[in-house]
Structure formats: structure tokens, C-alpha cells
Write an enzyme that holds these catalytic residues in place. Structure first.
Site, PDB file in Angstrom:
ATOM      1  N   CYS A  63       0.018   3.790   2.440  1.00 46.91           N
ATOM      2  CA  CYS A  63       0.360   3.687   3.927  1.00 46.91           C
ATOM      3  C   CYS A  63       2.031   3.605   4.262  1.00 46.91           C
ATOM      4  O   CYS A  63       2.502   4.290   5.361  1.00 46.91           O
ATOM      5  CB  CYS A  63       0.445   2.074   4.152  1.00 46.91           C
ATOM      6  SG  CYS A  63      -1.206   1.292   3.871  1.00 46.91           S
TER       7      CYS A  63
ATOM      8  N   CYS B  38       0.870  -1.256  -0.002  1.00 50.06           N
ATOM      9  CA  CYS B  38      -0.135   0.074   0.010  1.00 50.06           C
ATOM     10  C   CYS B  38       0.947   1.242   0.084  1.00 50.06           C
ATOM     11  O   CYS B  38       1.492   1.614   1.001  1.00 50.06           O
ATOM     12  CB  CYS B  38      -0.787   0.020   1.312  1.00 50.06           C
ATOM     13  SG  CYS B  38      -1.885   1.652   1.455  1.00 50.06           S
TER      14      CYS B  38
END
Length: 285
Positions: free
Chosen positions: A40, A37
Site C-alpha cells: 500500500c 501494508c
């Protein structure tokens, strides 16, 4: 993850001690993330920077959703990064996605404000909390709720979820997931029904070993069904993509149908679902 006494890794095994019990001593900020991600990876250093700046005013707990799907499901995480602030065992604030540092600081600063007196936990709160560390006690808590309110959708879904955390309990879970209006719990009830559906395929070790020997596209779909029945959803979807590579027509029928059923389990709007949906579409169209 940066080395710091104010940043720790969260797992199902330490969740009760680190998050639930720890939140009674100071606020806990949970960061649900995954290695693949991008947002993230952008958010992580900002959170870790604030954790070190605040030097113990809050504890940052990072939870890898790929390694801890049960915790992500418990918090109903549908997109990452997902950040939850926990105080006195209760979620008090949350957001999904990447925030600018200014807004992130405001989110953290709100945790330092004087906390209101914690509300008395409801039986449902207590049962959900028990799911993190004692499934047997959680099941008993849900059964106690059903003893006084047999049609309580939260208790029905909760008990079904506890039962399905171990194989072989599907017959007991099935009647819990029908016969009432599930309202806000309808999505979770449907997810649990999908788990039961996938587990109908024989999936013992011998079944898995036999399915791994055939190289055809149809055999890959059969193997995917067994992997899904064993809760290896990523492995199942990888086999389905391989089957679609071998046989595009099969990809539009059996592969697509099974992939959609897996999506129901892992979350129809989850990042992993979006990724595999795009990968399947690229093979079919």
C-alpha cells in the site's frame, strides 16, 4: 497522505457525497489501504502522482480499511491494496495488489475513455448504495425486494447485514440466513452467521468490566469472547494471543476455535487474518 485537492480521505460519513455523488461528475478512484501494508505504501505515491498529473480528470479517494471496515466489506475487499474505479455510481474496473506505473497509467487512462450510457440501477444496486448512508432506507429497500421474492439470497443477506449493523437485531436476522441456496452470497451469509454466534456471549459494559479483572489464560479467552461480541475483533485477537502465550494447550483448543470464528468475520483471506494466523501458529508450534 500527500496534500492535494485531487486526493481526499474517504469515510463512511462522506462516502455518499464524495464517491457516489462525486462519481457522477468525474471518475473516482478508491484506494483501500492500511498503515501496516507495505505494498500500500508503495502504491500510494504512484496513485497520488497520477492524480496530480491528471489535475481533476479523476479524484483519488483513500480509505483506511482499519478505520472503515464496513466500507471494505461493502466492496468485498479481501486483500490490499485494492483499487476500484467508480463512475456514475458504479464500479467499472478494479485490481488488487501493486501494479507497475505503466499498467497503473493504463488503468487510469481507461477512465478517460468515453463512458457508456449507465445501466439503469437494479433494486439491489439501489439498496447496496443506500447502505452507505441510510441503513433504515436500505432495510426498507431489501424488505421490498423480499416482498416479491422471499427467497432472494441477495435481499436476505442484505437485510441481515443491515439488521446486524446495530446490536439487538440478531433474532430478526437469524431466519434470513437459512432455508435457501445462497449461491454467490454463501460466504457473506456465513460471515453474518459468525457475527451472530459471537454476539451470543453477554457483552454489556458490566460484563466487560468484570472480565478485565482476572489475569488467567482462561479469563483472557473469556475477555476475548466479550470483545468479539462487541465487534472489537482486533482487541479479541490480541487477548487470544496473550492467552496462548500463557497456556499453549489452551491455545490449541479454545483460543484457536475462537480465532477461527473471528477470521470468518474479518475475512478468512484478509491481510489481518494472515497476520494473526501466523502469530498464533508461531506460539503453538
Amino acid at each position: 497522505m500527500a496534500a492535494s485537492q485531487w486526493v481526499v480521505e474517504g469515510t463512511m460519513e462522506n462516502f455518499q457525497q464524495v464517491v457516489v455523488d462525486g462519481s457522477r461528475e468525474r471518475p473516482i478512484v478508491i484506494d483501500f489501504w492500511a498503515p501496516w501494508c507495505g505494498p500500500c505504501r508503495a502504491l500510494a505515491p504512484l496513485l497520488e502522482k497520477l492524480a496530480n498529473e491528471k489535475a481533476g480528470e479523476f479524484l483519488l479517494v483513500k480509505i483506511n480499511t482499519d478505520e472503515n471496515p464496513d466500507l471494505a466489506q461493502m466492496f468485498q475487499v479481501e486483500g490490499i491494496p485494492a483499487v476500484f474505479a467508480v463512475r456514475d455510481g458504479q464500479v467499472v474496473n478494479n485490481f488488487t495488489g501493486l501494479l507497475p506505473e505503466e499498467q497503473l497509467r493504463a488503468f487510469i487512462d481507461d477512465l478517460s475513455a468515453e463512458a457508456p450510457a449507465p445501466a439503469e440501477p437494479t433494486p439491489l444496486d439501489q439498496a447496496v448504495e443506500l447502505e452507505a448512508h441510510d441503513r433504515g432506507a436500505a432495510g426498507n429497500a431489501y424488505r421490498a425486494m423480499l416482498a416479491t421474492a422471499p427467497d432472494d439470497p441477495a435481499a436476505r443477506v442484505g437485510l441481515a447485514r443491515v439488521l446486524l449493523s446495530a446490536p439487538g437485531n440478531e433474532p430478526q436476522a437469524i431466519p434470513l440466513l437459512s432455508g435457501v441456496d445462497f449461491g454467490d452470497f454463501a460466504t457473506e451469509a456465513q460471515r453474518l452467521k459468525a457475527i451472530i454466534y459471537l454476539r451470543e456471549v453477554p457483552h454489556a459494559d458490566a460484563d466487560l468490566a468484570a472480565a478485565q479483572t482476572a489475569p488467567t489464560a482462561e479469563a483472557k479467552v473469556a475477555l476475548a469472547r466479550i470483545l468479539a461480541a462487541r465487534s472489537d475483533y482486533t482487541g479479541a485477537m490480541d487477548e487470544l494471543l496473550a492467552a496462548a502465550d500463557d497456556d499453549r494447550q489452551l491455545g490449541r483448543t479454545a483460543v484457536r476455535d475462537l480465532m477461527l470464528k473471528v477470521f470468518e468475520v474479518i475475512g478468512p483471506r484478509s491481510p489481518q487474518t494472515d497476520d494473526y494466523r501466523k502469530r498464533l501458529q508461531s506460539r503453538l508450534y
